[in-house]
Design a protein around this motif. Structure first.
Motif, PDB file in Angstrom:
ATOM      1  N   GLU A 190       0.636  -1.099  -0.181  1.00 60.34           N
ATOM      2  CA  GLU A 190       0.099   0.310  -0.234  1.00 60.34           C
ATOM      3  C   GLU A 190       0.770   1.360  -0.095  1.00 60.34           C
ATOM      4  N   LYS A 191       1.862   1.430   0.364  1.00 58.19           N
ATOM      5  CA  LYS A 191       2.632   2.275   0.422  1.00 58.19           C
ATOM      6  C   LYS A 191       3.177   2.350  -0.961  1.00 58.19           C
ATOM      7  N   VAL A 192       4.004   1.433  -1.438  1.00 61.93           N
ATOM      8  CA  VAL A 192       4.276   1.869  -2.833  1.00 61.93           C
ATOM      9  C   VAL A 192       3.095   2.143  -3.762  1.00 61.93           C
ATOM     10  N   ARG A 193       1.958   1.890  -3.639  1.00 63.40           N
ATOM     11  CA  ARG A 193       0.911   2.187  -4.132  1.00 63.40           C
ATOM     12  C   ARG A 193       0.333   3.718  -3.821  1.00 63.40           C
ATOM     13  N   GLU A 194       0.010   4.148  -2.878  1.00 59.19           N
ATOM     14  CA  GLU A 194       0.244   5.302  -2.525  1.00 59.19           C
ATOM     15  C   GLU A 194       1.090   6.596  -3.363  1.00 59.19           C
ATOM     16  N   ALA A 195       3.005   5.893  -3.406  1.00 60.09           N
ATOM     17  CA  ALA A 195       3.365   6.513  -3.645  1.00 60.09           C
ATOM     18  C   ALA A 195       3.345   6.938  -5.357  1.00 60.09           C
ATOM     19  N   THR A 196       3.276   5.850  -5.810  1.00 60.64           N
ATOM     20  CA  THR A 196       2.786   5.738  -6.734  1.00 60.64           C
ATOM     21  C   THR A 196       1.807   7.053  -7.234  1.00 60.64           C
ATOM     22  N   GLU A 197       0.623   7.258  -6.807  1.00 56.59           N
ATOM     23  CA  GLU A 197      -0.189   7.924  -7.468  1.00 56.59           C
ATOM     24  C   GLU A 197      -0.009   9.226  -7.123  1.00 56.59           C
ATOM     25  N   LEU A 198       0.965   9.335  -5.656  1.00 59.39           N
ATOM     26  CA  LEU A 198       2.009  10.483  -5.140  1.00 59.39           C
ATOM     27  C   LEU A 198       2.373  10.592  -6.946  1.00 59.39           C
ATOM     28  N   VAL A 199       3.330   9.988  -7.266  1.00 60.48           N
ATOM     29  CA  VAL A 199       3.925  10.617  -8.117  1.00 60.48           C
ATOM     30  C   VAL A 199       2.775  11.016  -9.820  1.00 60.48           C
ATOM     31  N   LYS A 200       2.009  10.450  -9.999  1.00 60.46           N
ATOM     32  CA  LYS A 200       1.089  10.218 -11.168  1.00 60.46           C
ATOM     33  C   LYS A 200       0.542  12.186 -11.094  1.00 60.46           C
ATOM     34  N   LYS A 201       0.521  12.866  -9.232  1.00 59.77           N
ATOM     35  CA  LYS A 201      -0.364  13.644  -9.184  1.00 59.77           C
ATOM     36  C   LYS A 201       0.109  14.534  -9.264  1.00 59.77           C
ATOM     37  N   ILE A 202       1.696  14.477  -8.693  1.00 57.47           N
ATOM     38  CA  ILE A 202       3.121  15.534  -8.749  1.00 57.47           C
ATOM     39  C   ILE A 202       3.253  16.171  -9.901  1.00 57.47           C
ATOM     40  N   ALA A 203       3.744  14.819 -10.267  1.00 58.08           N
ATOM     41  CA  ALA A 203       4.807  14.595 -12.539  1.00 58.08           C
ATOM     42  C   ALA A 203       4.258  13.922 -13.115  1.00 58.08           C
ATOM     43  N   PRO A 204       2.832  14.762 -13.505  1.00 59.55           N
ATOM     44  CA  PRO A 204       2.190  13.660 -14.079  1.00 59.55           C
ATOM     45  C   PRO A 204       2.148  13.466 -15.355  1.00 59.55           C
ATOM     46  N   ASN A 205       3.729  14.188 -16.038  1.00 59.16           N
ATOM     47  CA  ASN A 205       4.914  13.682 -16.915  1.00 59.16           C
ATOM     48  C   ASN A 205       5.371  12.335 -16.975  1.00 59.16           C
ATOM     49  N   ILE A 206       5.541  11.857 -16.027  1.00 59.00           N
ATOM     50  CA  ILE A 206       6.872  10.886 -15.637  1.00 59.00           C
ATOM     51  C   ILE A 206       5.854   9.714 -15.892  1.00 59.00           C
ATOM     52  N   LYS A 207       6.810   8.466 -16.302  1.00 57.80           N
ATOM     53  CA  LYS A 207       6.200   7.136 -16.906  1.00 57.80           C
ATOM     54  C   LYS A 207       6.485   6.476 -15.978  1.00 57.80           C
ATOM     55  N   ILE A 208       4.826   5.698 -15.381  1.00 57.20           N
ATOM     56  CA  ILE A 208       4.905   5.438 -13.344  1.00 57.20           C
ATOM     57  C   ILE A 208       4.511   3.921 -13.943  1.00 57.20           C
ATOM     58  N   GLU A 209       5.079   3.269 -13.564  1.00 56.53           N
ATOM     59  CA  GLU A 209       3.687   1.882 -13.091  1.00 56.53           C
ATOM     60  C   GLU A 209       3.903   1.137 -11.502  1.00 56.53           C
ATOM     61  N   GLY A 210       3.462   1.264 -10.692  1.00 60.21           N
ATOM     62  CA  GLY A 210       3.523   0.409  -9.067  1.00 60.21           C
ATOM     63  C   GLY A 210       2.114  -0.103  -8.648  1.00 60.21           C
ATOM     64  N   PRO A 211       2.285  -0.601  -7.958  1.00 64.66           N
ATOM     65  CA  PRO A 211       3.664  -1.264  -7.426  1.00 64.66           C
ATOM     66  C   PRO A 211       3.413  -3.015  -8.425  1.00 64.66           C
ATOM     67  N   ILE A 212       4.275  -2.950  -8.933  1.00 63.76           N
ATOM     68  CA  ILE A 212       4.874  -4.385  -9.902  1.00 63.76           C
ATOM     69  C   ILE A 212       6.511  -4.664  -9.377  1.00 63.76           C
ATOM     70  N   GLN A 213       6.159  -6.290  -9.932  1.00 67.70           N
ATOM     71  CA  GLN A 213       7.361  -6.854  -8.754  1.00 67.70           C
ATOM     72  C   GLN A 213       8.558  -6.770 -10.043  1.00 67.70           C
ATOM     73  N   TYR A 214       9.971  -7.368  -9.775  1.00 68.43           N
ATOM     74  CA  TYR A 214      11.271  -6.488 -10.975  1.00 68.43           C
ATOM     75  C   TYR A 214      10.856  -7.817 -12.403  1.00 68.43           C
ATOM     76  N   ASP A 215      10.853  -8.438 -11.947  1.00 61.91           N
ATOM     77  CA  ASP A 215      10.733  -9.088 -12.763  1.00 61.91           C
ATOM     78  C   ASP A 215       9.825  -8.516 -13.736  1.00 61.91           C
ATOM     79  N   ALA A 216       8.667  -8.746 -13.492  1.00 66.26           N
ATOM     80  CA  ALA A 216       7.247  -7.865 -14.257  1.00 66.26           C
ATOM     81  C   ALA A 216       7.896  -6.659 -15.105  1.00 66.26           C
ATOM     82  N   ALA A 217       9.285  -5.963 -14.541  1.00 67.96           N
ATOM     83  CA  ALA A 217       9.225  -4.086 -14.763  1.00 67.96           C
ATOM     84  C   ALA A 217      10.238  -4.511 -15.470  1.00 67.96           C
ATOM     85  N   VAL A 218      11.342  -5.600 -16.112  1.00 70.28           N
ATOM     86  CA  VAL A 218      12.711  -5.846 -17.070  1.00 70.28           C
ATOM     87  C   VAL A 218      12.605  -6.723 -17.980  1.00 70.28           C
ATOM     88  N   ASP A 219      11.079  -7.622 -17.099  1.00 71.31           N
ATOM     89  CA  ASP A 219      11.400  -8.691 -18.980  1.00 71.31           C
ATOM     90  C   ASP A 219       9.581  -8.599 -19.819  1.00 71.31           C
TER      91      ASP A 219
END
Length: 696
Positions: A586-615
């Motif tokens: 939930e901390k990661v999910r909340e942080a992701t939403e904050l980024v989308k709100k503060i810096a909407p131009n950043i391409k971001i995904e979260g929460p996400i596992q390491y393998d899903a992020a790079v493979d």
């Protein structure tokens, strides 16, 4: 759009020149300025020029100094590889290519010729070069005297080998028998799963036929007559050993006549047949055995209205015949007919509209460590900065200083006792020229009292008195940081022999953070085989809350962008998407939403596992609509425990170069090192620090 294309072959005599010449004509029709580059050329005699380079530069009138069109000869590369200096090859190739890239709209790069036995080394080198230049590849093979299965097997193997490392944009199979073309093309499309265009080109007889000029050079012959027709092509050849009346029936179009030099009947009969309407045209005559016709015969030949090239050679008829049959014809600058035939062949069989469009829309996601380091070096060189290294006696620092001074990339100050540092250099046999840098001992510095008073004024509200300030400034970290604060240096790199806390404490006390930053964080540039990933935070913040995690993500995305990496941010957790529950996710999910709100131009995904992020495969299966999953370039860890262990695991298990930690958020750049760092790590971190200083 890609700014380059790499033409690579997998075997000798592939007809690669046809593709290079055709591509050059195509590219010049699309853009005004096209450069040409051969990373590795064959070994040449003193003063001799590479034939490929000469042909392209002269025919297309390309304005490039010859020395800028190649990087190494073949033997130079082999020597460097034998010395374990393969990295030097790639660094020089990148440097040369980048110079041409800066001058031209597009650069055509031609790979090696596979004219020697060690084809596996050549294959590896061609793949490595194209990968480090991040440009797409055209694979060229040939089907001369091969059955369809053999061609299919070799082309598929080449494609699969290249595809593992680079982007293959086109596959060309050259010199194919005309009756094999349709079957071969159909089978290639079935067997090779690719979006690359597949082209099959038939064997063009006059491109494979040697010219009289090539025959003379191979046989070390002497031209007696017809020097103005040495570009005549010998499409076939036969030996004049029988009586003339019988030999005339064996003449064919553009044939080369091979006969002993004392056979005046064959020589004169062949010349007469050449000008007769009843017999085919001939390309030339080779006289064997070192025999020259009598003066009366030579006089008769001189008086003829039309004389084809007549060449005298020392070898016997049998040896000459065998040698001529083995000649592999090449294209050279003054053979305009072959050049134009090559271009016409390319335009006839290659889908130039598709190839042009593929090049226009091509975008490589490959970004190698060598290219990243080259870009860093060039940026640092563009505006040299002054960096201070507080741990002046450390062997790794001294060895890094040698490289930094050799590259002339920064101005350096080492902190420490000058005599002790010089003694270390002698003991360790380190060739550091101390006249080219500054060595400062804090207590002997003319700025010592000024630094003490400044620190006192900055920290007296924290109950620091003058004596305490004097004691603090004798510490190398405080002294180095004060140099930055006072403008006597632009940045500092420390931590090879000190803790992170020791390095950062003075920076946090009086360098302080930027106005819009609440938390200092760090990233590592993880230089993997085919990409650069940014890992944060792996060194500073033990357990950031959601707001801090969001700020770390935003700072890390900005750092990535500043260093030429497109930020695609993955907020890592043990769960991907909306499925996971628990405080940590939930901390990661909340942080992701904050980024989308503060810096909407950043391409971001979260929460996400390491393998899903790079493979890509896993990313698409878990988050099919995400533009980050499978291609993340910035990976934000939920806590220091996870981040620090992950970066070290990736570094050790993959052999990746980890540059950092690079600190972000301070008013002026101070960067920490791992105490297990190498001289290479220090070298890279100093360059990054210099670049950070340019932006302040």
């Amino acid at each position: 759009m890609s700014k380059g294309i790499y033409v690579a072959t997998i075997e000798p005599n592939s007809g690669k020149s046809v593709i290079v010449l055709g591509l050059m004509r195509m590219l010049l029709g699309k853009t005004a300025k096209v450069g040409y580059f051969r990373p590795i050329i064959e070994d040449l005699e003193e003063g001799e020029m590479d034939n490929h380079i000469s042909t392209v530069l002269s025919h297309f009138e390309i304005d490039i100094n010859y020395k800028n069109t190649y990087a190494f000869t073949r033997n130079e590369v082999v020597d460097l590889y034998n010395q374990g200096k393969s990295g030097k090859v790639i660094d020089e190739v990148i440097k040369k290519y980048k110079y041409l890239e800066s001058r031209f709209d597009f650069v055509l790069v031609e790979g090696t010729d596979f004219s020697h036995e060690n084809s596996s080394l050549e294959l590896d080198i061609n793949i490595l070069i194209s990968k480090n230049l991040s440009i797409p590849v055209i694979i060229v093979s040939q089907g001369d005297k091969k059955d369809v299965k053999s061609i299919l097997d070799s082309v598929q193997l080449a494609h699969d080998t290249y595809k593992e490392e680079v982007d293959v944009i086109s596959i060309v199979t050259n010199k194919v028998d005309i009756d094999q073309i349709s079957v071969l093309k159909e089978q290639l499309k079935k067997r090779i799963k690719t979006n690359a265009d597949i082209t099959v080109i038939p064997k063009i007889k006059n491109l494979s036929s040697p010219t009289i000029k090539e025959i003379v050079k191979t046989l070390n012959g002497t031209i007696l007559f017809g020097k103005d027709m040495v570009n005549n092509q010998a499409e076939n050849f036969n030996v004049g050993s029988m009586q003339l009346r019988n030999y005339l029936t064996h003449l064919k179009e553009n044939a080369l006549v091979i006969t002993p030099g004392d056979r005046a009947d064959i020589i004169l009969g062949a010349l007469q047949a050449h000008i007769s309407k009843n017999y085919p045209k001939l390309s030339g005559i080779v006289l064997t055995g070192g025999l020259i016709p009598e003066d009366s015969i030579l006089k008769l030949i001189e008086g003829l209205s039309s004389v084809i090239p007549i060449v005298s050679v020392k070898a016997g008829t049998f040896a000459v015949t065998n040698t001529v049959g083995k000649i592999k014809s090449k294209i050279y600058p003054d053979n305009k007919e072959k050049i134009e035939t090559s271009i016409a062949t390319f335009e006839k069989y290659v889908d130039t509209d598709k190839l042009s469009n593929d090049l226009i829309t091509f975008k490589s996601e490959i970004f190698t460590p060598r290219m990243f380091q080259y870009n860093l070096l060039q940026r640092a060189l563009s505006n040299k900065k002054h960096i201070v290294l507080p741990e002046g006696k450390d062997e790794r620092v001294l060895r890094a200083a040698v490289r930094l001074l050799d590259a002339q990339v920064v101005e350096l100050t080492l902190i420490g006792d000058e005599d002790q540092i010089k003694e270390r250099l002698i003991t360790l046999d380190i060739p550091l020229d101390t006249s080219k840098l500054n060595i400062v001992s804090p207590t002997k510095s003319p700025y010592f009292d000024d630094y003490v008073n400044t620190l006192y004024e900055l920290r007296k509200h924290k109950n620091v008195n003058l004596e305490m300030a004097k004691d603090m400034i004798t510490d190398v970290s405080y002294f180095g940081t004060m140099m930055i604060y006072k403008g006597h240096a632009d940045g500092m790199v420390s931590g090879a022999a000190h803790t992170t806390q020791h390095t950062l404490r003075p920076a946090l006390q009086f360098i302080k953070t930027k106005p819009d930053v609440n938390i200092v964080s760090s990233v590592f540039f993880m230089c993997l085989e085919d990409r650069i990933s940014v890992f944060g935070d792996c060194a500073i913040n033990p357990n950031p809350n959601a707001e801090q995690l969001a700020e770390i993500a935003i700072s890390s995305a900005e750092t990535a962008k500043n260093f030429g990496i497109e930020p695609k941010v993955a907020m890592l957790s043990y769960s991907s998407g909306a499925s996971g529950k628990g405080v940590d996710v939930e901390k990661v999910r909340e942080a992701t939403e904050l980024v989308k709100k503060i810096a909407p131009n950043i391409k971001i995904e979260g929460p996400i596992q390491y393998d899903a992020a790079v493979d890509m495969r896993i990313g698409k299966s878990k988050l099919p609509d995400s533009e980050v999953a499978g291609r993340a370039s910035v990976l934000i860890f939920p806590d220091l425990n996870t981040g620090n262990n992950t970066y070290k695991a990736v570094q050790r298990e993959t052999g990746a170069l980890a540059i950092g930690p690079v600190l972000q958020g301070l008013n002026k750049p101070v960067n920490d090192l791992s105490r297990g760092c190498t001289a290479d790590d220090i070298y890279s971190t100093v360059i990054i620090t210099a670049i950070q200083a340019q932006d302040l």
